[in-house]
Design a protein around this motif. Structure first.
Motif, PDB file in Angstrom:
ATOM      1  N   CYS A 187     -13.681  28.484 -30.357  1.00 45.77           N
ATOM      2  CA  CYS A 187     -14.424  29.250 -29.191  1.00 45.77           C
ATOM      3  C   CYS A 187     -13.118  29.751 -28.520  1.00 45.77           C
ATOM      4  CB  CYS A 187     -15.077  28.274 -28.287  1.00 45.77           C
ATOM      5  SG  CYS A 187     -15.995  29.033 -26.822  1.00 45.77           S
ATOM      6  N   LEU A 188     -13.352  30.962 -28.127  1.00 42.58           N
ATOM      7  CA  LEU A 188     -12.377  31.873 -27.082  1.00 42.58           C
ATOM      8  C   LEU A 188     -12.294  31.039 -25.936  1.00 42.58           C
ATOM      9  CD1 LEU A 188     -10.544  34.528 -26.874  1.00 42.58           C
ATOM     10  CD2 LEU A 188     -12.769  35.483 -26.028  1.00 42.58           C
ATOM     11  N   TYR A 189     -13.154  30.475 -25.365  1.00 46.01           N
ATOM     12  CA  TYR A 189     -13.252  30.042 -23.908  1.00 46.01           C
ATOM     13  C   TYR A 189     -12.583  28.584 -23.995  1.00 46.01           C
ATOM     14  CZ  TYR A 189     -17.193  33.202 -22.524  1.00 46.01           C
ATOM     15  OH  TYR A 189     -17.890  34.129 -22.337  1.00 46.01           O
ATOM     16  N   ARG A 190     -12.968  27.833 -25.125  1.00 48.13           N
ATOM     17  CA  ARG A 190     -12.242  26.576 -25.197  1.00 48.13           C
ATOM     18  C   ARG A 190     -10.736  26.541 -25.253  1.00 48.13           C
ATOM     19  NH1 ARG A 190     -13.557  21.671 -29.230  1.00 48.13           N
ATOM     20  NH2 ARG A 190     -11.426  20.912 -29.936  1.00 48.13           N
ATOM     21  N   ALA A 191     -10.340  27.896 -26.057  1.00 48.22           N
ATOM     22  CA  ALA A 191      -8.941  28.005 -26.472  1.00 48.22           C
ATOM     23  C   ALA A 191      -7.994  28.217 -25.082  1.00 48.22           C
ATOM     24  CB  ALA A 191      -8.490  28.887 -27.577  1.00 48.22           C
ATOM     25  N   GLY A 192      -8.970  29.259 -24.280  1.00 49.74           N
ATOM     26  CA  GLY A 192      -8.370  29.582 -22.935  1.00 49.74           C
ATOM     27  C   GLY A 192      -8.221  28.555 -22.073  1.00 49.74           C
ATOM     28  N   ALA A 193      -8.980  27.583 -22.033  1.00 49.37           N
ATOM     29  CA  ALA A 193      -9.239  26.596 -21.043  1.00 49.37           C
ATOM     30  C   ALA A 193      -8.204  25.506 -21.321  1.00 49.37           C
ATOM     31  CB  ALA A 193     -10.573  25.614 -21.349  1.00 49.37           C
ATOM     32  N   ILE A 194      -7.867  25.311 -22.703  1.00 52.01           N
ATOM     33  CA  ILE A 194      -6.911  24.377 -22.992  1.00 52.01           C
ATOM     34  C   ILE A 194      -5.510  24.916 -22.908  1.00 52.01           C
ATOM     35  CG2 ILE A 194      -5.871  23.233 -25.110  1.00 52.01           C
ATOM     36  CD1 ILE A 194      -8.505  22.812 -26.190  1.00 52.01           C
ATOM     37  N   HIS A 195      -5.297  26.284 -23.238  1.00 51.14           N
ATOM     38  CA  HIS A 195      -4.022  27.125 -22.802  1.00 51.14           C
ATOM     39  C   HIS A 195      -3.916  27.157 -21.516  1.00 51.14           C
ATOM     40  CE1 HIS A 195      -0.886  29.933 -23.232  1.00 51.14           C
ATOM     41  NE2 HIS A 195      -1.389  30.381 -22.152  1.00 51.14           N
ATOM     42  N   ALA A 196      -4.724  27.177 -20.509  1.00 52.83           N
ATOM     43  CA  ALA A 196      -4.598  27.277 -19.036  1.00 52.83           C
ATOM     44  C   ALA A 196      -4.029  25.720 -18.598  1.00 52.83           C
ATOM     45  CB  ALA A 196      -5.767  27.765 -18.515  1.00 52.83           C
ATOM     46  N   LEU A 197      -4.677  24.745 -18.987  1.00 54.69           N
ATOM     47  CA  LEU A 197      -4.387  23.369 -18.544  1.00 54.69           C
ATOM     48  C   LEU A 197      -3.071  22.946 -19.296  1.00 54.69           C
ATOM     49  CD1 LEU A 197      -7.777  21.714 -19.283  1.00 54.69           C
ATOM     50  CD2 LEU A 197      -6.787  22.159 -17.014  1.00 54.69           C
ATOM     51  N   GLU A 198      -2.668  23.279 -20.381  1.00 54.82           N
ATOM     52  CA  GLU A 198      -1.484  22.925 -20.800  1.00 54.82           C
ATOM     53  C   GLU A 198      -0.297  23.645 -20.083  1.00 54.82           C
ATOM     54  OE1 GLU A 198      -1.470  23.234 -25.161  1.00 54.82           O
ATOM     55  OE2 GLU A 198      -2.689  21.407 -25.307  1.00 54.82           O
ATOM     56  N   THR A 199      -0.648  25.057 -20.019  1.00 56.79           N
ATOM     57  CA  THR A 199       0.332  25.887 -19.134  1.00 56.79           C
ATOM     58  C   THR A 199       0.716  25.277 -18.020  1.00 56.79           C
ATOM     59  OG1 THR A 199      -0.152  27.709 -20.333  1.00 56.79           O
ATOM     60  CG2 THR A 199       0.978  28.174 -18.336  1.00 56.79           C
ATOM     61  N   ALA A 200      -0.094  24.451 -17.275  1.00 55.17           N
ATOM     62  CA  ALA A 200      -0.213  24.020 -15.897  1.00 55.17           C
ATOM     63  C   ALA A 200       0.339  22.539 -16.017  1.00 55.17           C
ATOM     64  CB  ALA A 200      -1.422  24.024 -15.073  1.00 55.17           C
ATOM     65  N   GLY A 201       0.488  21.807 -17.242  1.00 49.72           N
ATOM     66  CA  GLY A 201       1.310  20.766 -17.378  1.00 49.72           C
ATOM     67  C   GLY A 201       0.071  19.625 -17.250  1.00 49.72           C
ATOM     68  N   ARG A 202      -1.191  19.986 -17.263  1.00 47.81           N
ATOM     69  CA  ARG A 202      -2.289  18.721 -17.230  1.00 47.81           C
ATOM     70  C   ARG A 202      -2.756  18.628 -18.495  1.00 47.81           C
ATOM     71  NH1 ARG A 202      -6.026  20.255 -12.154  1.00 47.81           N
ATOM     72  NH2 ARG A 202      -6.145  17.760 -12.485  1.00 47.81           N
ATOM     73  N   ALA A 203      -3.115  17.027 -18.429  1.00 45.55           N
ATOM     74  CA  ALA A 203      -3.503  16.664 -19.753  1.00 45.55           C
ATOM     75  C   ALA A 203      -5.100  16.970 -19.840  1.00 45.55           C
ATOM     76  CB  ALA A 203      -3.478  14.984 -19.722  1.00 45.55           C
ATOM     77  N   TRP A 204      -5.626  16.788 -20.975  1.00 47.66           N
ATOM     78  CA  TRP A 204      -7.117  17.292 -21.117  1.00 47.66           C
ATOM     79  C   TRP A 204      -7.678  16.155 -22.304  1.00 47.66           C
ATOM     80  CZ3 TRP A 204      -8.632  18.974 -25.692  1.00 47.66           C
ATOM     81  CH2 TRP A 204      -7.605  19.669 -26.325  1.00 47.66           C
TER      82      TRP A 204
END
Length: 286
Positions: free
Chosen positions: A187-204
């Protein structure tokens, strides 16, 4: 005899609420559309539109003509399609689920009723699958989401997407691992959410995954996690998160309308209806 081209311009002006957008729909200049409306008014002997600056609305006579104009145009399209494709044929359409869950179902129902000899096969799926199947020739027409700046399409609309949480049971945004709600892998949204969190250094972690938009909306409302939803999919039970909350917007996305290389006349006619629908959604969101 009423001129169908004049009627088409009249309907476009009423539906678009003005001459500028109507001229884009019928691929004519604004002055040409204005002249066509004047000719139609002369033909019927009635003033059909109230003009108040950029605000254009039908007169009482215009409202009466509008329903007839739509029926005549629909009947003409049906006759053309039947003659070009006597057996009716089929149109295989792919759409994202949040469009299927929205007003698009009404448009497709109306299109099917106006083309009784045409079989309309509609599939709601993830955008990556729709794009793939269109390339493979398994779909005739597809409306799907993609990252902004993709290849040329029949029409493209920028999309507004937001981080959301529950309004009644908001998730603690400072937790060590952010709970995510989303569609399955790809999913495009899922990939975007994960990328944004990992770029910010946040676990998910994925707290809820579903192929159903309704399921995702309900999970967000229940406070099971955060998600990214398009503007049209956000419910009153949701609260939008912003950069002030620590959730900056993700990469820009867009909705693209694409047709197969050898699309039938019926397919292109449906593409016109979908383009008008998406333009209206964009205008109301503006």
């Amino acid at each position: 005899m009423l001129d169908l081209e004049l009627l088409r311009s009249f309907v476009s002006v009423v539906e678009a609420g003005g001459f500028t957008r109507a001229s884009e729909r019928v691929h004519r200049t604004q002055s040409t559309v204005s002249q066509q409306i004047k000719r139609l008014e002369e033909d019927v002997g009635q003033v059909l539109l109230h003009r108040d600056g950029k605000d254009v609305r039908p007169t009482e006579a215009g409202e009466r003509l509008l329903s007839y104009a739509r029926r005549l145009l629909s009947l003409a399209e049906e006759a053309r399609d039947v003659l070009r494709e006597p057996d009716g044929g089929a149109v295989r359409l792919g759409i994202p689920e949040d469009f299927a869950a929205y007003r698009l179902a009404k448009l497709l129902g109306a299109f099917s009723r106006s083309h009784p000899n045409l079989r309309l096969d509609v599939r709601a799926d993830q955008s990556k699958n729709l794009a793939r199947d269109l390339e493979r020739g398994e779909l005739d027409l597809a409306l799907y989401k993609r990252e902004a700046g993709g290849k040329e399409a029949i029409a493209i609309w920028p999309e507004e997407v937001h981080w959301v949480t529950s309004k009644s049971h908001p998730v603690d945004i400072n937790v060590p691992s952010v709970p995510l709600i989303g569609f399955p892998l790809g999913c495009l949204y899922r990939a975007g959410a994960i990328h944004a969190l990992e770029t910010a250094g946040r676990a998910w972690h994925m707290s809820y995954m579903s192929s159903s938009l309704a399921g995702i909306q309900a999970a967000v409302a229940a406070g099971m996690g955060l998600s990214i939803l398009s503007e049209m999919s956000i419910l009153p039970d949701h609260r939008v998160l912003t950069a002030k909350d620590g959730f900056a917007p993700i990469n820009r996305t867009e909705v693209a309308l694409m047709a197969a290389p050898n699309a039938s006349s019926a397919t292109l006619r449906l593409a016109d209806r979908l383009a008008e629908f998406c333009e209206d959604v964009q205008a109301k969101a503006a």
